[in-house]
Write an enzyme that holds these catalytic residues in place. Structure first.
Site, PDB file in Angstrom:
ATOM      1  N   SER A  43    -117.976 -67.011 117.083  1.00  0.00           N
ATOM      2  CA  SER A  43    -118.235 -65.860 117.954  1.00  0.00           C
ATOM      3  C   SER A  43    -117.062 -64.902 117.784  1.00  0.00           C
ATOM      4  O   SER A  43    -116.139 -64.861 118.576  1.00  0.00           O
ATOM      5  CB  SER A  43    -118.371 -66.310 119.413  1.00  0.00           C
ATOM      6  OG  SER A  43    -117.177 -66.903 119.875  1.00  0.00           O
ATOM      7  N   HIS A 157    -122.118 -72.140 119.735  1.00  0.00           N
ATOM      8  CA  HIS A 157    -121.442 -73.397 119.386  1.00  0.00           C
ATOM      9  C   HIS A 157    -122.325 -74.629 119.550  1.00  0.00           C
ATOM     10  O   HIS A 157    -121.878 -75.747 119.323  1.00  0.00           O
ATOM     11  CB  HIS A 157    -120.170 -73.582 120.230  1.00  0.00           C
ATOM     12  CG  HIS A 157    -119.107 -72.569 119.926  1.00  0.00           C
ATOM     13  ND1 HIS A 157    -117.985 -72.397 120.696  1.00  0.00           N
ATOM     14  CD2 HIS A 157    -118.986 -71.673 118.920  1.00  0.00           C
ATOM     15  CE1 HIS A 157    -117.228 -71.444 120.188  1.00  0.00           C
ATOM     16  NE2 HIS A 157    -117.820 -70.980 119.117  1.00  0.00           N
ATOM     17  N   GLN A 165    -120.985 -69.907 126.482  1.00  0.00           N
ATOM     18  CA  GLN A 165    -120.471 -70.680 125.349  1.00  0.00           C
ATOM     19  C   GLN A 165    -119.579 -71.863 125.742  1.00  0.00           C
ATOM     20  O   GLN A 165    -119.685 -72.943 125.168  1.00  0.00           O
ATOM     21  CB  GLN A 165    -119.688 -69.723 124.436  1.00  0.00           C
ATOM     22  CG  GLN A 165    -119.073 -70.321 123.204  1.00  0.00           C
ATOM     23  CD  GLN A 165    -118.362 -69.267 122.369  1.00  0.00           C
ATOM     24  OE1 GLN A 165    -119.000 -68.496 121.657  1.00  0.00           O
ATOM     25  NE2 GLN A 165    -117.040 -69.204 122.465  1.00  0.00           N
ATOM     26  N   GLU A 166    -118.674 -71.662 126.723  1.00  0.00           N
ATOM     27  CA  GLU A 166    -117.675 -72.698 127.008  1.00  0.00           C
ATOM     28  C   GLU A 166    -117.486 -72.933 128.506  1.00  0.00           C
ATOM     29  O   GLU A 166    -117.281 -71.990 129.265  1.00  0.00           O
ATOM     30  CB  GLU A 166    -116.308 -72.299 126.408  1.00  0.00           C
ATOM     31  CG  GLU A 166    -116.386 -72.126 124.905  1.00  0.00           C
ATOM     32  CD  GLU A 166    -115.119 -71.520 124.294  1.00  0.00           C
ATOM     33  OE1 GLU A 166    -114.029 -71.667 124.891  1.00  0.00           O
ATOM     34  OE2 GLU A 166    -115.235 -70.897 123.231  1.00  0.00           O
ATOM     35  N   GLU A 207    -117.158 -77.677 119.487  1.00  0.00           N
ATOM     36  CA  GLU A 207    -115.795 -77.889 119.987  1.00  0.00           C
ATOM     37  C   GLU A 207    -115.661 -79.224 120.713  1.00  0.00           C
ATOM     38  O   GLU A 207    -114.716 -79.442 121.480  1.00  0.00           O
ATOM     39  CB  GLU A 207    -115.392 -76.711 120.887  1.00  0.00           C
ATOM     40  CG  GLU A 207    -115.365 -75.405 120.081  1.00  0.00           C
ATOM     41  CD  GLU A 207    -114.766 -74.221 120.825  1.00  0.00           C
ATOM     42  OE1 GLU A 207    -114.578 -74.311 122.057  1.00  0.00           O
ATOM     43  OE2 GLU A 207    -114.477 -73.212 120.167  1.00  0.00           O
ATOM     44  N   ASP A 245    -115.757 -69.462 129.362  1.00  0.00           N
ATOM     45  CA  ASP A 245    -115.829 -68.429 128.328  1.00  0.00           C
ATOM     46  C   ASP A 245    -117.296 -68.232 127.981  1.00  0.00           C
ATOM     47  O   ASP A 245    -117.824 -68.879 127.080  1.00  0.00           O
ATOM     48  CB  ASP A 245    -115.035 -68.817 127.075  1.00  0.00           C
ATOM     49  CG  ASP A 245    -115.176 -67.750 125.974  1.00  0.00           C
ATOM     50  OD1 ASP A 245    -115.755 -66.678 126.256  1.00  0.00           O
ATOM     51  OD2 ASP A 245    -114.713 -67.996 124.843  1.00  0.00           O
ATOM     52  N   GLU A 286    -113.225 -65.769 130.734  1.00  0.00           N
ATOM     53  CA  GLU A 286    -112.942 -65.076 129.458  1.00  0.00           C
ATOM     54  C   GLU A 286    -114.218 -64.406 128.951  1.00  0.00           C
ATOM     55  O   GLU A 286    -115.294 -65.009 129.008  1.00  0.00           O
ATOM     56  CB  GLU A 286    -112.452 -66.135 128.458  1.00  0.00           C
ATOM     57  CG  GLU A 286    -112.269 -65.638 127.030  1.00  0.00           C
ATOM     58  CD  GLU A 286    -111.954 -66.812 126.086  1.00  0.00           C
ATOM     59  OE1 GLU A 286    -111.392 -67.840 126.531  1.00  0.00           O
ATOM     60  OE2 GLU A 286    -112.289 -66.693 124.891  1.00  0.00           O
ATOM     61  N   ASP A 313    -110.961 -61.696 124.867  1.00  0.00           N
ATOM     62  CA  ASP A 313    -110.900 -62.333 123.549  1.00  0.00           C
ATOM     63  C   ASP A 313    -111.532 -61.403 122.507  1.00  0.00           C
ATOM     64  O   ASP A 313    -110.825 -60.691 121.789  1.00  0.00           O
ATOM     65  CB  ASP A 313    -111.623 -63.688 123.615  1.00  0.00           C
ATOM     66  CG  ASP A 313    -111.821 -64.349 122.266  1.00  0.00           C
ATOM     67  OD1 ASP A 313    -111.155 -63.944 121.296  1.00  0.00           O
ATOM     68  OD2 ASP A 313    -112.644 -65.280 122.159  1.00  0.00           O
ATOM     69  N   LYS A 338    -105.244 -65.835 119.253  1.00  0.00           N
ATOM     70  CA  LYS A 338    -105.686 -66.593 118.077  1.00  0.00           C
ATOM     71  C   LYS A 338    -104.997 -65.999 116.853  1.00  0.00           C
ATOM     72  O   LYS A 338    -105.198 -64.815 116.550  1.00  0.00           O
ATOM     73  CB  LYS A 338    -107.190 -66.444 117.901  1.00  0.00           C
ATOM     74  CG  LYS A 338    -108.050 -67.038 119.025  1.00  0.00           C
ATOM     75  CD  LYS A 338    -109.459 -66.480 118.916  1.00  0.00           C
ATOM     76  CE  LYS A 338    -110.470 -67.275 119.738  1.00  0.00           C
ATOM     77  NZ  LYS A 338    -111.752 -66.548 119.848  1.00  0.00           N
ATOM     78  N   HIS A 366    -107.562 -72.305 119.891  1.00  0.00           N
ATOM     79  CA  HIS A 366    -108.128 -72.771 118.627  1.00  0.00           C
ATOM     80  C   HIS A 366    -109.289 -71.871 118.238  1.00  0.00           C
ATOM     81  O   HIS A 366    -109.645 -70.953 118.978  1.00  0.00           O
ATOM     82  CB  HIS A 366    -108.642 -74.212 118.808  1.00  0.00           C
ATOM     83  CG  HIS A 366    -109.790 -74.309 119.768  1.00  0.00           C
ATOM     84  ND1 HIS A 366    -110.716 -75.309 119.758  1.00  0.00           N
ATOM     85  CD2 HIS A 366    -110.172 -73.483 120.787  1.00  0.00           C
ATOM     86  CE1 HIS A 366    -111.610 -75.110 120.693  1.00  0.00           C
ATOM     87  NE2 HIS A 366    -111.302 -74.030 121.339  1.00  0.00           N
ATOM     88  N   ARG A 367    -109.954 -72.160 117.098  1.00  0.00           N
ATOM     89  CA  ARG A 367    -111.235 -71.553 116.746  1.00  0.00           C
ATOM     90  C   ARG A 367    -112.294 -72.651 116.759  1.00  0.00           C
ATOM     91  O   ARG A 367    -111.970 -73.843 116.699  1.00  0.00           O
ATOM     92  CB  ARG A 367    -111.207 -70.894 115.354  1.00  0.00           C
ATOM     93  CG  ARG A 367    -110.222 -69.758 115.170  1.00  0.00           C
ATOM     94  CD  ARG A 367    -110.291 -68.663 116.210  1.00  0.00           C
ATOM     95  NE  ARG A 367    -111.559 -67.993 116.387  1.00  0.00           N
ATOM     96  CZ  ARG A 367    -111.816 -66.724 116.073  1.00  0.00           C
ATOM     97  NH1 ARG A 367    -110.879 -65.981 115.525  1.00  0.00           N
ATOM     98  NH2 ARG A 367    -112.998 -66.180 116.340  1.00  0.00           N
ATOM     99  N   SER A 368    -113.553 -72.242 116.796  1.00  0.00           N
ATOM    100  CA  SER A 368    -114.602 -73.269 116.800  1.00  0.00           C
ATOM    101  C   SER A 368    -114.630 -74.033 115.474  1.00  0.00           C
ATOM    102  O   SER A 368    -114.985 -75.210 115.439  1.00  0.00           O
ATOM    103  CB  SER A 368    -115.951 -72.645 117.119  1.00  0.00           C
ATOM    104  OG  SER A 368    -116.181 -71.500 116.324  1.00  0.00           O
ATOM    105  N   LYS A 389    -106.204 -73.531 124.987  1.00  0.00           N
ATOM    106  CA  LYS A 389    -107.513 -74.182 124.906  1.00  0.00           C
ATOM    107  C   LYS A 389    -107.715 -74.668 123.482  1.00  0.00           C
ATOM    108  O   LYS A 389    -107.437 -73.969 122.516  1.00  0.00           O
ATOM    109  CB  LYS A 389    -108.650 -73.261 125.371  1.00  0.00           C
ATOM    110  CG  LYS A 389    -108.986 -72.082 124.500  1.00  0.00           C
ATOM    111  CD  LYS A 389    -110.333 -71.455 124.960  1.00  0.00           C
ATOM    112  CE  LYS A 389    -110.800 -70.369 124.010  1.00  0.00           C
ATOM    113  NZ  LYS A 389    -112.129 -69.835 124.331  1.00  0.00           N
TER     114      LYS A 389
HETATM  115  C1  2PG Z   1    -113.774 -68.313 121.544  1.00  0.00           C
HETATM  116  C2  2PG Z   1    -113.608 -69.177 120.327  1.00  0.00           C
HETATM  117  C3  2PG Z   1    -112.821 -70.441 120.526  1.00  0.00           C
HETATM  118  P1  2PG Z   1    -114.853 -68.896 118.096  1.00  0.00           P
HETATM  119  O1  2PG Z   1    -114.752 -67.577 121.664  1.00  0.00           O
HETATM  120  O2  2PG Z   1    -112.894 -68.265 122.389  1.00  0.00           O
HETATM  121  O3  2PG Z   1    -113.303 -71.259 121.529  1.00  0.00           O
HETATM  122  O4  2PG Z   1    -114.792 -69.371 119.627  1.00  0.00           O
HETATM  123  O5  2PG Z   1    -113.733 -69.549 117.377  1.00  0.00           O
HETATM  124  O6  2PG Z   1    -116.211 -69.310 117.620  1.00  0.00           O
HETATM  125  O7  2PG Z   1    -114.696 -67.398 118.100  1.00  0.00           O
HETATM  126 MG    MG Z   2    -113.740 -66.569 123.506  1.00  0.00          MG
END
Ligand code: 2PG
Ligand code: MG
Length: 420
Positions: A43, A157, A165-166, A207, A245, A286, A313, A338, A366-368, A389
């Site tokens: 994402s 994800h 998403q999270e 994740e 998130d 987020e 983000d 990131k 991190h990234r997914s 995270k």
């Molecule tokens: C996010 C990230 C990490 P992605 O949206 O914050 O959890 O996802 O690495 O897929 O952008």
């Molecule tokens: Mg995000």
């Protein structure tokens, strides 16, 4: 003073989603060898530094990175090999200038960030210091961050119907890093039992969080509160709180938010978040609205900033200039950090400095798509930001970061918890 680069080498490896990425090794004049693994998101924000992918449909469906590997082993290695640099800043600016674009699209942000991270690690090894110490600005107290465990995965994800998403659990009230990790693992285990008891799937998303077939975010939040309680913790800031998130850019279509079958305006979304925050122990949100919805993000911040942290983000992409714009506008109160969104370690540290100067919080992420590299654990500690995270307390590439934090805690007496 300074350091000399004697070698730079990349290979194509797999990330945690079975897609190609780069492992980069940098060799220094004193014989130091340091390696870094490059993460990759799903994402992504539209203003992120650009990953170079081969686009050859015959290899990995077009996602190969042999071009980026070639750029490290060719142009970048030629530009760095035999050169002496004063510090990482000088090396990173050499990479930025060599690339010549403002989004690293020529050499590839995946190529550039791998070299930058490996060089940063090399400097720490050469100095005989833990990495976090060399990433620690002189005016900042290093600190062990509150881990944010992503225990339910949706959005891009996971293949379920969940639009958010999270769903993360954050042991804000834990006394130490080790106890925070324990709380994360115990809540995760309790959640698995709850899901199984309800006949819901316990398969995992990208994740490491569960990806049950649930549509309504409120239903997931109810399960999280139950899991926190049944693991023996108090839901909320004194115990285990919740962070979300939604990654709203992914469900923003034709100027509206499509959530669990409903079509919502920005203001409807904000109202929904107000209700969520009133009903559940959510402490951080987020990307509650889409990256281009700046007006909405300003209103969201106005309406919720007195109760929760608002993290940007996709809209901020770890870019110091964009973060400065958001600060001026009053959109968000914190930035997700990131390294591969901006493409060098130096610019990442700059982005964090911009946040600190404005009193903004930061959450290292991190990234997914991940590797076993634990760079971000050290970055979170050295930057003193107090939040990280790294996905669920499960799956090797996620757990590696949490384990590294526990190791740092064991070796060093550092404060734990949110900054400021
Ligand atoms: C996010 C990230 C990490 P992605 O949206 O914050 O959890 O996802 O690495 O897929 O952008
Ligand atoms: Mg995000």
């Amino acid at each position: 003073m300074g350091f000399t680069v004697t070698g730079v080498k990349a290979v194509e490896i797999l990330d945690s989603r079975s897609r190609p990425t780069l492992a980069v090794t940098v060799t220094l004049g004193d014989g130091t060898v340091a390696r870094a693994g490059v993460p990759s998101g799903a994402s992504t924000g539209s203003q992120e530094a650009v990953e170079l992918r081969d686009g050859d449909p015959k290899r990995f469906g077009g996602s190969g990175v042999l071009g980026a590997v070639g750029n490290v082993n060719g142009e970048i290695a030629e530009a760095l090999r035999g050169r002496t640099f004063t510090d990482l800043d000088e090396l990173d600016h050499t990479l930025i200038d060599l690339d010549g674009t403002d989004n690293k699209s020529r050499l590839g942000a995946n190529a550039v960030v791998g070299v930058s991270m490996a060089a940063a690690r090399g400097l720490a090894i050469a100095a005989g210091l833990p990495l976090w110490q060399t990433l620690n600005p002189t005016d900042v107290t290093p600190r062990l961050p509150v881990p944010h465990f992503n225990v339910v995965n949706g959005g891009v994800h996971a293949p379920n119907d969940l639009d958010f998403q999270e769903f993360m659990v954050a042991p804000l009230g834990a006394p130490t890093m080790a106890e925070a990790v324990r709380a994360g693992a115990e809540v995760y285990a309790a959640l698995r039992s709850l899901l199984m008891g309800k006949g819901l799937a316990t398969g995992l998303g990208d994740e490491g969080g569960f990806a049950p077939q649930i549509g309504q975010p409120e239903e997931v939040l109810g399960l999280l509160v139950q899991a926190i309680e049944s693991a023996g913790y108090q839901p909320g800031r004194d115990g285990v709180a919740i962070a979300l998130d939604p990654a709203a850019s992914e469900f923003y279509r034709d100027g509206a938010y499509q959530v669990a079958g409903e079509t919502l305006s920005s203001d409807d979304m904000i109202t929904r978040y107000e209700e969520l925050v009133a009903a559940f122990p959510v402490w951080s949100l987020e990307d509650g609205l889409a990256e281009g919805d700046w007006d909405g993000n300003v209103r969201l911040t106005e309406r919720l900033a007195d109760r929760i942290q608002l993290v940007g983000d996709d809209n901020l992409v770890t870019n110091p200039a964009i973060i400065a714009k958001a600060i001026a506008l009053g959109a968000d109160t914190a930035a997700l950090i990131k390294v591969n969104q901006i493409g060098t370690v130096t610019e990442t540290l700059e982005a964090m400095a911009v946040c600190r100067a404005a009193g903004w919080a930061q959450m290292v992420s991190h990234r997914s798509g991940e590797t076993e590299d634990t760079f971000i654990a050290d970055l979170a500690v050295g930057s003193g930001c107090g939040q990280l995270k790294s996905g669920a307390p499960a799956r090797g590439e996620r757990v590696a970061k949490y384990n590294r934090l526990v190791e740092i805690e064991t070796a060093e007496s550092l404060p734990f918890g949110l900054a400021g």
